[in-house]
Motif scaffolding. Structure first.
Motif, PDB file in Angstrom:
ATOM      1  N   GLU A  48      12.329  53.632  55.845  1.00  0.00           N
ATOM      2  CA  GLU A  48      13.500  52.900  56.345  1.00  0.00           C
ATOM      3  C   GLU A  48      13.828  51.714  55.441  1.00  0.00           C
ATOM      4  OE1 GLU A  48      12.350  51.942  60.325  1.00  0.00           O
ATOM      5  OE2 GLU A  48      13.211  53.797  61.154  1.00  0.00           O
ATOM      6  N   HIS A 101      15.199  53.026  52.140  1.00  0.00           N
ATOM      7  CA  HIS A 101      16.503  53.651  52.349  1.00  0.00           C
ATOM      8  C   HIS A 101      17.591  52.595  52.589  1.00  0.00           C
ATOM      9  CE1 HIS A 101      19.198  56.949  53.160  1.00  0.00           C
ATOM     10  NE2 HIS A 101      19.504  56.472  54.365  1.00  0.00           N
ATOM     11  N   PRO A 125      21.202  53.539  50.383  1.00  0.00           N
ATOM     12  CA  PRO A 125      21.375  54.573  51.412  1.00  0.00           C
ATOM     13  C   PRO A 125      21.636  55.976  50.858  1.00  0.00           C
ATOM     14  CG  PRO A 125      22.734  52.652  51.900  1.00  0.00           C
ATOM     15  CD  PRO A 125      22.171  52.465  50.532  1.00  0.00           C
ATOM     16  N   ASN A 160      19.843  57.426  48.571  1.00  0.00           N
ATOM     17  CA  ASN A 160      18.585  58.028  48.144  1.00  0.00           C
ATOM     18  C   ASN A 160      18.066  59.023  49.178  1.00  0.00           C
ATOM     19  OD1 ASN A 160      18.555  56.575  45.810  1.00  0.00           O
ATOM     20  ND2 ASN A 160      16.910  55.189  46.416  1.00  0.00           N
ATOM     21  N   ILE A 211      16.212  59.999  57.412  1.00  0.00           N
ATOM     22  CA  ILE A 211      16.542  60.724  56.175  1.00  0.00           C
ATOM     23  C   ILE A 211      16.266  62.204  56.400  1.00  0.00           C
ATOM     24  CG2 ILE A 211      16.034  61.011  53.733  1.00  0.00           C
ATOM     25  CD1 ILE A 211      15.182  58.118  53.657  1.00  0.00           C
TER      26      ILE A 211
END
Length: 135
Positions: free
Chosen positions: A90, A93, A97, A99, A126
């Motif tokens: 988190e 990421h 964002p 990735n 994700i």
């Protein structure tokens, strides 16, 4: 004499085995097993695994997660516990964002650990996950 001939004919006719009842029984068993058979459709997940060189070159913007044969989990080069994978994913990421995640699992790593890591990544929000093995 007549009695003697009659005995021979009775003995001659009793030498055969009647197979009709056995065949009826086998046919009934066959029908029973066909009707009661459970046909299960197995579900699976198709995974295309690129080679380590291709994955490392093509996934430069990914969050790398390494899983070693002994069960150690590495997120961005640091050893982390399974419970910390979600928080690390988190955090990384949130920085970028776009990735995805690149999971580099050793070929002898336990499948349960890989599945647990994937679950933690999903809980982190994700769903763009690429699987690979290190060289």
């Amino acid at each position: 004499m007549r009695l003697h001939r009659h005995r021979q004919r009775a003995e001659e006719s009793s030498h055969g085995i009647d197979l009709a009842p056995m065949l009826d029984f086998v046919l009934n068993l066959l029908i029973f097993f066909i009707i009661t058979a459970v046909f299960v459709k197995e579900f699976g997940l198709m995974v295309n695994r690129p080679s380590g060189v291709t994955a490392a070159a093509g996934e430069a913007g990914s969050i790398p997660i390494g899983i070693h044969a002994n069960g150690d989990i590495y997120v961005s080069g640091r050893v982390v516990d399974l419970r910390a994978v979600r928080a690390n994913v988190e955090r990384l990421h949130a920085v970028n964002p776009k990735n995805g995640v690149l999971i580099l699992a050793d070929s002898t790593a336990k499948t349960g650990v890989v599945v647990d890591v994937v679950d933690q990544v999903h809980l982190g929000g994700i769903y763009d996950i690429t699987f690979s093995t290190p060289d």
